[in-house]
Motif scaffolding. Structure first.
Motif, PDB file in Angstrom:
ATOM      1  N   PHE A 202       0.862  -1.187   0.000  1.00  0.00           N
ATOM      2  CA  PHE A 202       0.000   0.000   0.000  1.00  0.00           C
ATOM      3  C   PHE A 202       0.896   1.233   0.000  1.00  0.00           C
ATOM      4  CE2 PHE A 202      -4.457   1.297   1.162  1.00  0.00           C
ATOM      5  CZ  PHE A 202      -4.253   2.656   1.112  1.00  0.00           C
ATOM      6  N   ASP A 203       0.710   2.094  -0.990  1.00  0.00           N
ATOM      7  CA  ASP A 203       1.495   3.326  -1.085  1.00  0.00           C
ATOM      8  C   ASP A 203       0.570   4.515  -0.903  1.00  0.00           C
ATOM      9  OD1 ASP A 203       3.358   5.339  -1.715  1.00  0.00           O
ATOM     10  OD2 ASP A 203       4.365   4.059  -3.163  1.00  0.00           O
ATOM     11  N   LEU A 204       0.866   5.388   0.060  1.00  0.00           N
ATOM     12  CA  LEU A 204       0.034   6.570   0.280  1.00  0.00           C
ATOM     13  C   LEU A 204       0.125   7.558  -0.883  1.00  0.00           C
ATOM     14  CD1 LEU A 204      -0.225   5.294   3.057  1.00  0.00           C
ATOM     15  CD2 LEU A 204       0.152   7.532   4.078  1.00  0.00           C
ATOM     16  N   ILE A 205       1.147   7.401  -1.728  1.00  0.00           N
ATOM     17  CA  ILE A 205       1.306   8.262  -2.905  1.00  0.00           C
ATOM     18  C   ILE A 205       0.247   7.890  -3.954  1.00  0.00           C
ATOM     19  CG2 ILE A 205       2.857   8.806  -4.843  1.00  0.00           C
ATOM     20  CD1 ILE A 205       5.199   8.184  -2.856  1.00  0.00           C
ATOM     21  N   TYR A 206      -0.271   8.906  -4.652  1.00  0.00           N
ATOM     22  CA  TYR A 206      -1.258   8.664  -5.714  1.00  0.00           C
ATOM     23  C   TYR A 206      -0.791   9.195  -7.068  1.00  0.00           C
ATOM     24  CZ  TYR A 206      -2.306  13.568  -4.905  1.00  0.00           C
ATOM     25  OH  TYR A 206      -2.192  14.931  -4.768  1.00  0.00           O
ATOM     26  N   ASN A 207       0.320   9.940  -7.082  1.00  0.00           N
ATOM     27  CA  ASN A 207       0.856  10.482  -8.335  1.00  0.00           C
ATOM     28  C   ASN A 207       2.355  10.217  -8.378  1.00  0.00           C
ATOM     29  OD1 ASN A 207       1.336  11.866 -10.700  1.00  0.00           O
ATOM     30  ND2 ASN A 207       1.187  13.902  -9.784  1.00  0.00           N
ATOM     31  N   PRO A 208       2.786   9.224  -9.179  1.00  0.00           N
ATOM     32  CA  PRO A 208       2.027   8.460 -10.172  1.00  0.00           C
ATOM     33  C   PRO A 208       1.118   7.402  -9.525  1.00  0.00           C
ATOM     34  CG  PRO A 208       4.243   7.595 -10.035  1.00  0.00           C
ATOM     35  CD  PRO A 208       4.205   8.819  -9.147  1.00  0.00           C
ATOM     36  N   SER A 209       0.183   6.903 -10.308  1.00  0.00           N
ATOM     37  CA  SER A 209      -0.763   5.914  -9.780  1.00  0.00           C
ATOM     38  C   SER A 209      -0.077   4.589  -9.471  1.00  0.00           C
ATOM     39  CB  SER A 209      -1.914   5.699 -10.766  1.00  0.00           C
ATOM     40  OG  SER A 209      -1.420   5.246 -12.009  1.00  0.00           O
ATOM     41  N   VAL A 225      -1.956  -1.279  -3.893  1.00  0.00           N
ATOM     42  CA  VAL A 225      -2.990  -0.258  -3.676  1.00  0.00           C
ATOM     43  C   VAL A 225      -2.301   1.098  -3.560  1.00  0.00           C
ATOM     44  CG1 VAL A 225      -4.978   0.443  -2.275  1.00  0.00           C
ATOM     45  CG2 VAL A 225      -4.242  -1.969  -2.264  1.00  0.00           C
ATOM     46  N   ASN A 226      -2.740   2.065  -4.361  1.00  0.00           N
ATOM     47  CA  ASN A 226      -2.172   3.415  -4.213  1.00  0.00           C
ATOM     48  C   ASN A 226      -3.048   4.257  -3.291  1.00  0.00           C
ATOM     49  OD1 ASN A 226      -4.289   4.660  -5.687  1.00  0.00           O
ATOM     50  ND2 ASN A 226      -3.184   4.520  -7.613  1.00  0.00           N
ATOM     51  N   GLY A 227      -2.665   5.520  -3.103  1.00  0.00           N
ATOM     52  CA  GLY A 227      -3.308   6.352  -2.092  1.00  0.00           C
ATOM     53  C   GLY A 227      -4.557   7.092  -2.520  1.00  0.00           C
ATOM     54  N   LEU A 228      -5.014   6.875  -3.756  1.00  0.00           N
ATOM     55  CA  LEU A 228      -6.125   7.694  -4.255  1.00  0.00           C
ATOM     56  C   LEU A 228      -7.430   7.449  -3.498  1.00  0.00           C
ATOM     57  CD1 LEU A 228      -6.993   9.824  -6.273  1.00  0.00           C
ATOM     58  CD2 LEU A 228      -7.521   8.002  -7.904  1.00  0.00           C
ATOM     59  N   LYS A 229      -7.795   6.187  -3.322  1.00  0.00           N
ATOM     60  CA  LYS A 229      -9.046   5.889  -2.611  1.00  0.00           C
ATOM     61  C   LYS A 229      -8.997   6.397  -1.169  1.00  0.00           C
ATOM     62  CE  LYS A 229     -11.989   3.948  -5.358  1.00  0.00           C
ATOM     63  NZ  LYS A 229     -13.276   4.653  -5.627  1.00  0.00           N
ATOM     64  N   MET A 230      -7.848   6.226  -0.533  1.00  0.00           N
ATOM     65  CA  MET A 230      -7.682   6.736   0.826  1.00  0.00           C
ATOM     66  C   MET A 230      -7.951   8.237   0.866  1.00  0.00           C
ATOM     67  SD  MET A 230      -4.240   6.791   3.177  1.00  0.00           S
ATOM     68  CE  MET A 230      -4.100   7.945   4.554  1.00  0.00           C
ATOM     69  N   LEU A 231      -7.385   8.971  -0.103  1.00  0.00           N
ATOM     70  CA  LEU A 231      -7.587  10.420  -0.156  1.00  0.00           C
ATOM     71  C   LEU A 231      -9.048  10.782  -0.367  1.00  0.00           C
ATOM     72  CD1 LEU A 231      -4.494  11.631  -2.194  1.00  0.00           C
ATOM     73  CD2 LEU A 231      -5.164  12.438   0.069  1.00  0.00           C
ATOM     74  N   GLU A 232      -9.707  10.057  -1.254  1.00  0.00           N
ATOM     75  CA  GLU A 232     -11.127  10.330  -1.523  1.00  0.00           C
ATOM     76  C   GLU A 232     -11.971  10.088  -0.281  1.00  0.00           C
ATOM     77  OE1 GLU A 232     -12.027   7.864  -4.865  1.00  0.00           O
ATOM     78  OE2 GLU A 232     -11.066   9.217  -6.318  1.00  0.00           O
ATOM     79  N   PHE A 233     -11.702   8.977   0.403  1.00  0.00           N
ATOM     80  CA  PHE A 233     -12.467   8.656   1.609  1.00  0.00           C
ATOM     81  C   PHE A 233     -12.215   9.670   2.723  1.00  0.00           C
ATOM     82  CE2 PHE A 233     -12.275   3.982   0.157  1.00  0.00           C
ATOM     83  CZ  PHE A 233     -13.543   4.050  -0.413  1.00  0.00           C
ATOM     84  N   GLN A 234     -10.939  10.067   2.908  1.00  0.00           N
ATOM     85  CA  GLN A 234     -10.657  11.021   3.984  1.00  0.00           C
ATOM     86  C   GLN A 234     -11.215  12.401   3.644  1.00  0.00           C
ATOM     87  OE1 GLN A 234      -8.649  13.806   4.266  1.00  0.00           O
ATOM     88  NE2 GLN A 234      -7.437  13.744   2.389  1.00  0.00           N
ATOM     89  N   ALA A 235     -11.230  12.751   2.353  1.00  0.00           N
ATOM     90  CA  ALA A 235     -11.786  14.045   1.937  1.00  0.00           C
ATOM     91  C   ALA A 235     -13.290  14.099   2.200  1.00  0.00           C
ATOM     92  CB  ALA A 235     -11.509  14.286   0.453  1.00  0.00           C
ATOM     93  N   GLU A 236     -13.991  13.009   1.889  1.00  0.00           N
ATOM     94  CA  GLU A 236     -15.438  12.970   2.142  1.00  0.00           C
ATOM     95  C   GLU A 236     -15.732  13.018   3.640  1.00  0.00           C
ATOM     96  OE1 GLU A 236     -18.155  13.282   0.216  1.00  0.00           O
ATOM     97  OE2 GLU A 236     -16.667  13.804  -1.291  1.00  0.00           O
ATOM     98  N   LYS A 237     -14.868  12.386   4.424  1.00  0.00           N
ATOM     99  CA  LYS A 237     -15.041  12.438   5.882  1.00  0.00           C
ATOM    100  C   LYS A 237     -14.815  13.867   6.387  1.00  0.00           C
ATOM    101  CE  LYS A 237     -15.858  10.155   9.710  1.00  0.00           C
ATOM    102  NZ  LYS A 237     -17.172   9.487   9.927  1.00  0.00           N
ATOM    103  N   SER A 238     -13.830  14.570   5.808  1.00  0.00           N
ATOM    104  CA  SER A 238     -13.605  15.981   6.160  1.00  0.00           C
ATOM    105  C   SER A 238     -14.858  16.807   5.878  1.00  0.00           C
ATOM    106  CB  SER A 238     -12.429  16.556   5.357  1.00  0.00           C
ATOM    107  OG  SER A 238     -11.221  15.958   5.715  1.00  0.00           O
ATOM    108  N   TRP A 239     -15.433  16.587   4.707  1.00  0.00           N
ATOM    109  CA  TRP A 239     -16.636  17.312   4.305  1.00  0.00           C
ATOM    110  C   TRP A 239     -17.792  17.056   5.291  1.00  0.00           C
ATOM    111  CZ3 TRP A 239     -17.822  21.417   1.859  1.00  0.00           C
ATOM    112  CH2 TRP A 239     -19.108  21.637   1.354  1.00  0.00           C
ATOM    113  N   GLU A 240     -17.904  15.812   5.696  1.00  0.00           N
ATOM    114  CA  GLU A 240     -18.938  15.431   6.682  1.00  0.00           C
ATOM    115  C   GLU A 240     -18.706  16.170   8.002  1.00  0.00           C
ATOM    116  OE1 GLU A 240     -19.684  11.385   9.173  1.00  0.00           O
ATOM    117  OE2 GLU A 240     -19.490  11.098   7.011  1.00  0.00           O
ATOM    118  N   ILE A 241     -17.449  16.245   8.433  1.00  0.00           N
ATOM    119  CA  ILE A 241     -17.117  16.933   9.698  1.00  0.00           C
ATOM    120  C   ILE A 241     -17.439  18.425   9.589  1.00  0.00           C
ATOM    121  CG2 ILE A 241     -15.161  17.706  11.118  1.00  0.00           C
ATOM    122  CD1 ILE A 241     -13.946  14.866  10.562  1.00  0.00           C
ATOM    123  N   TRP A 242     -17.060  19.046   8.470  1.00  0.00           N
ATOM    124  CA  TRP A 242     -17.302  20.476   8.290  1.00  0.00           C
ATOM    125  C   TRP A 242     -18.783  20.819   8.282  1.00  0.00           C
ATOM    126  CZ3 TRP A 242     -13.448  20.426   3.651  1.00  0.00           C
ATOM    127  CH2 TRP A 242     -12.126  20.474   4.139  1.00  0.00           C
TER     128      TRP A 242
END
Length: 244
Positions: A202-209, A225-242
């Protein structure tokens, strides 16, 4: 209606995922909101956006400020306290409150790939993101060891890693920036000979994929597994918190 302002705090973050992700989200959902990068060369400048007069509704935090922002915040939510790092700040009743959604994003991205034999993990790197990964693994009941260039008493050195250790730890997470665009040839120096089809890389990097780290794993039959899905999930959780 007043425009809501959000943004990402970090250093040298032109590449950032968050601005593009949220800007597209706001456009697609016809939301009256903006998202910008707060690209600061030192953490002291954060006071300009934590000030209520800045009228910012929420911020995300990235490298290298996930830990150093903590003294500037009014409160920390429980997960952020336990992890010791913050990647999301909510403003409520004139206070800045630190949260951590990285562990949530990582857990949700990792879970579909886990099998019964994934009981031991190597965490490469010891920065703010790695703390969230460790917190997630602890909650999942997976034993872990940090691997560091400058290890302390409970960490492992890259020099001490051998093929047998890598073979035994079937989950390996890269929390270092090695391999990020444009330095795509770089990768953590581990004995890749120990990787097999039993591994998850699992790589937290998403660029490159597909980083050099992930390519090495793929060539050995590992699940990557790259970091893109992790970023999307954490971003949506941020939005929920805000918006809670």
């Amino acid at each position: 209606m007043k425009t809501r302002k959000f943004g990402l705090l970090g250093k040298d973050i032109d590449y950032s995922f968050s601005r593009g992700y949220f800007s597209e989200k706001f456009k697609a959902e016809d939301l009256n909101a903006t998202y910008e990068n707060f690209d600061f060369q030192n953490i002291e400048l954060v006071t300009t956006i934590l000030n209520p007069s800045a009228q910012i509704s929420g911020i995300n935090i990235t490298i290298p400020y996930k830990e150093s922002i903590i003294p500037y915040l009014d409160e920390l939510q429980e997960d952020a306290v336990n992890i010791g790092a913050v990647n999301t700040v909510k403003f409520e009743d004139g206070k800045s409150i630190g949260h951590n959604t990285d562990f949530y994003g990582f857990t949700k991205a990792l879970k579909p790939h886990l099998k019964a034999h994934h009981k031991k993990a190597l965490i490469l790197g010891t920065g703010g993101a790695s703390k969230a990964i460790a917190y997630s693994l602890k909650k999942l009941g997976i034993n872990y060891v940090f691997v560091s260039r400058n290890p302390d008493f409970n960490e492992m050195s890259y020099h001490n890693l051998d093929e047998d250790i890598v073979r035994d730890y079937t989950l390996i997470i890269n929390c270092t920036p090695l391999g990020t665009h444009p330095n795509i040839q770089q990768k953590p120096q581990i004995p890749y000979e120990g990787i097999s089809e039993k591994h998850i890389m699992f790589d937290l990097i998403y660029n490159p994929s597909e980083t050099a780290f992930l390519k090495q794993g793929k060539s050995k039959g590992a699940t990557i597994v790259n970091g893109l899905k992790m970023l999307e999930f954490q971003a949506e959780k941020s939005w929920e918190i805000w918006n809670s």
